[in-house]
Design a protein around this motif. Structure first.
Motif: not given
Length: 182
Positions: A122-130, A136-140, A142-145, A172-178
């Motif tokens: 399970v990915i730590n979404r809350d930690g990444l979001f914080a 910025w998490f609009q696609s998988q 973004s999570y991988a990056l 997804q492009f905007t979030s990956a670019k971020y």
């Protein structure tokens, strides 16, 4: 965040072993599911035709991929499957069954526990979001990056990720670019 006079990784918990000094580990991240060798170079592999250009044969690169199109790549260490049970289409049934046969040390990142998948983490979404902000998490991708950034990867190769058509891909492009700009 670490300050300049701190030694070792910053975290509220156990010894992290060979993690580089001043590394920030998100609370809740289970280091037992990170491969024992520290990845320095990572390929993030999408499903578009440019994925054929990725140096899959070069073992100095760790291969991370996404969803059903990525699972059948000849070599991968991590797969990001963060769609969630409520959003998997009927056509995913066979793919989801296949994920039950994936074993560690491979990792399948998910948004919720998948007890039937031995390689599920399970990915730590809350930690990444914080840390980075939910928007910025609009696609998988973004999570991988973000995970690559968290692990202080020194080189990221992006192949098979075009994000060039349709309304869905604009965000997804905007979030990956971020994440690519961090």
């Amino acid at each position: 965040m670490p300050n300049d006079d701190q030694e070792g990784p910053v975290m509220g918990g156990a010894d992290l072993g060979s993690v580089p000094p001043k590394t920030v580990i998100l609370r809740g991240h289970n280091k037992d599911h990170i491969p024992h060798r520290v990845a320095k170079k990572v390929i993030i592999l999408g499903t578009c035709p440019s994925r054929e250009l990725a140096p899959i044969e070069d073992k100095t690169w760790e291969v991370w991929t996404i969803g059903p199109g990525g699972k059948n790549v000849q070599r991968w260490e991590r797969l990001f499957e963060l769609h969630g049970a409520a959003s998997w289409p009927q056509g995913f049934r066979h793919y989801l069954e296949e994920l039950k046969s994936v074993k560690p040390p491979r990792i399948i990142y998910t948004e919720a526990a998948m007890p039937d998948w031995p390689a599920s983490q399970v990915i730590n979404r809350d930690g990444l979001f914080a840390k980075y902000g939910r928007m910025w998490f609009q696609s998988q991708i973004s999570y991988a990056l973000a995970v690559a950034l968290e692990e202080n990867v020194t080189a990221i190769g992006i192949y098979g990720i075009d994000l060039e058509a349709g309304e869905e891909y604009r965000s997804q492009f905007t979030s990956a670019k971020y994440f690519m700009n961090l």
